[in-house]
Design a protein around this motif. Structure first.
Motif, PDB file in Angstrom:
ATOM      1  N   LEU A 161     -36.702 -12.744   1.959  1.00 18.41           N
ATOM      2  CA  LEU A 161     -37.156 -14.041   2.454  1.00 18.41           C
ATOM      3  C   LEU A 161     -37.378 -15.013   1.294  1.00 18.41           C
ATOM      4  O   LEU A 161     -37.036 -16.194   1.394  1.00 18.41           O
ATOM      5  CB  LEU A 161     -38.438 -13.870   3.266  1.00 18.41           C
ATOM      6  CG  LEU A 161     -38.264 -13.148   4.609  1.00 18.41           C
ATOM      7  CD1 LEU A 161     -39.614 -12.767   5.190  1.00 18.41           C
ATOM      8  CD2 LEU A 161     -37.481 -14.002   5.601  1.00 18.41           C
TER       9      LEU A 161
ATOM     10  N   LEU B 240     -34.888 -18.199   1.899  1.00 16.90           N
ATOM     11  CA  LEU B 240     -35.425 -19.333   2.651  1.00 16.90           C
ATOM     12  C   LEU B 240     -35.530 -20.646   1.880  1.00 16.90           C
ATOM     13  O   LEU B 240     -35.484 -21.719   2.514  1.00 16.90           O
ATOM     14  CB  LEU B 240     -36.788 -18.973   3.238  1.00 16.90           C
ATOM     15  CG  LEU B 240     -36.743 -17.947   4.372  1.00 16.90           C
ATOM     16  CD1 LEU B 240     -38.151 -17.696   4.903  1.00 16.90           C
ATOM     17  CD2 LEU B 240     -35.827 -18.396   5.511  1.00 16.90           C
TER      18      LEU B 240
ATOM     19  N   VAL C 208     -33.870 -12.486   7.607  1.00 19.31           N
ATOM     20  CA  VAL C 208     -33.922 -13.826   7.019  1.00 19.31           C
ATOM     21  C   VAL C 208     -33.454 -14.872   8.029  1.00 19.31           C
ATOM     22  O   VAL C 208     -34.067 -15.941   8.168  1.00 19.31           O
ATOM     23  CB  VAL C 208     -33.078 -13.885   5.736  1.00 19.31           C
ATOM     24  CG1 VAL C 208     -33.038 -15.309   5.178  1.00 19.31           C
ATOM     25  CG2 VAL C 208     -33.638 -12.925   4.684  1.00 19.31           C
TER      26      VAL C 208
END
Length: 211
Positions: free
Chosen positions: A46, A50, A200
């Motif tokens: 992540l 992100l 994700v």
């Protein structure tokens, strides 16, 4: 951009590793579990994936991990550490989504509303101890009072997706074949990279929906 910051709390010194997104629209704060740190595959993925979607990820190491201890303290001490570092998480002036995996997910659920979090992300929420479904921790999840996403491995001994109560109080994404750490068996029809990519994608899409 990555930077490391320390924060003093009533439970000791915590550490935040910032993975900053240019022009970020929110901060996703992620705490680790009781059996590991921020190097966990889901947290690391992540943090890597992100920022490209406009989300700054803050990986939070609780004071007991920073101090090199092997055993996590009681929940109230974990909550105290999280509360103490929250001002640092909020300092960028962006909405903060409280999140974490396993024990870190429980902390986010228990404290999110009081700290003013925008939402809660629960990765591998430990619904019950392995083999002890009667010792449910669902109440923590149901009481967040905030938009909440649970991402749960299909083979998690701490609670498979179908064990979670269907109350409408949260969204749930099941990760096929994943265990408590979202590892998948070699014989599974989906590989590890695809599994992590699914996490994700699911979290990113959910965060997009919070706008």
């Amino acid at each position: 951009m990555t930077k490391i910051e320390t924060a003093s709390t009533d439970a000791g010194e915590a550490r935040i590793t910032w993975h900053t997104a240019p022009g970020a629209r929110l901060v996703l704060a992620l705490g680790h579990g009781a059996g590991g740190g921020v190097e966990a595959r889901d947290l690391a993925a992540l943090a890597a994936g992100l920022p490209a979607r406009g989300v700054t990820v803050a990986l939070v190491e609780q004071p007991w991990r920073v101090a090199g201890k092997k055993v996590a303290p009681a929940p109230k001490t974990l909550d105290a550490g999280w509360r103490g570092l929250w001002p640092a998480l909020a300092a960028p002036g962006l909405p903060v989504v409280a999140g974490g995996r396993s024990a870190g997910a429980r902390v986010a659920c228990r404290t999110g509303a009081e700290l003013g979090a925008a939402a809660v992300l629960a990765l591998a929420f430990p619904l019950h101890p392995p083999g002890r479904p009667e010792r449910s921790r669902a109440a923590e999840l149901l009481a967040t009072g905030l938009p909440t996403l649970v991402v749960q491995g299909g083979g998690d001994p701490f609670g498979r997706p179908e064990e979670f109560p269907d109350t409408g109080a949260y969204e749930l994404v099941g990760i096929a074949h994943g265990d408590h750490g979202f590892a998948v068996p070699k014989r599974a029809p989906v590989d590890q990279d695809a599994t992590v990519g699914r996490i994700v994608e699911a979290v990113g899409d959910w965060l997009d929906g919070l706008r």
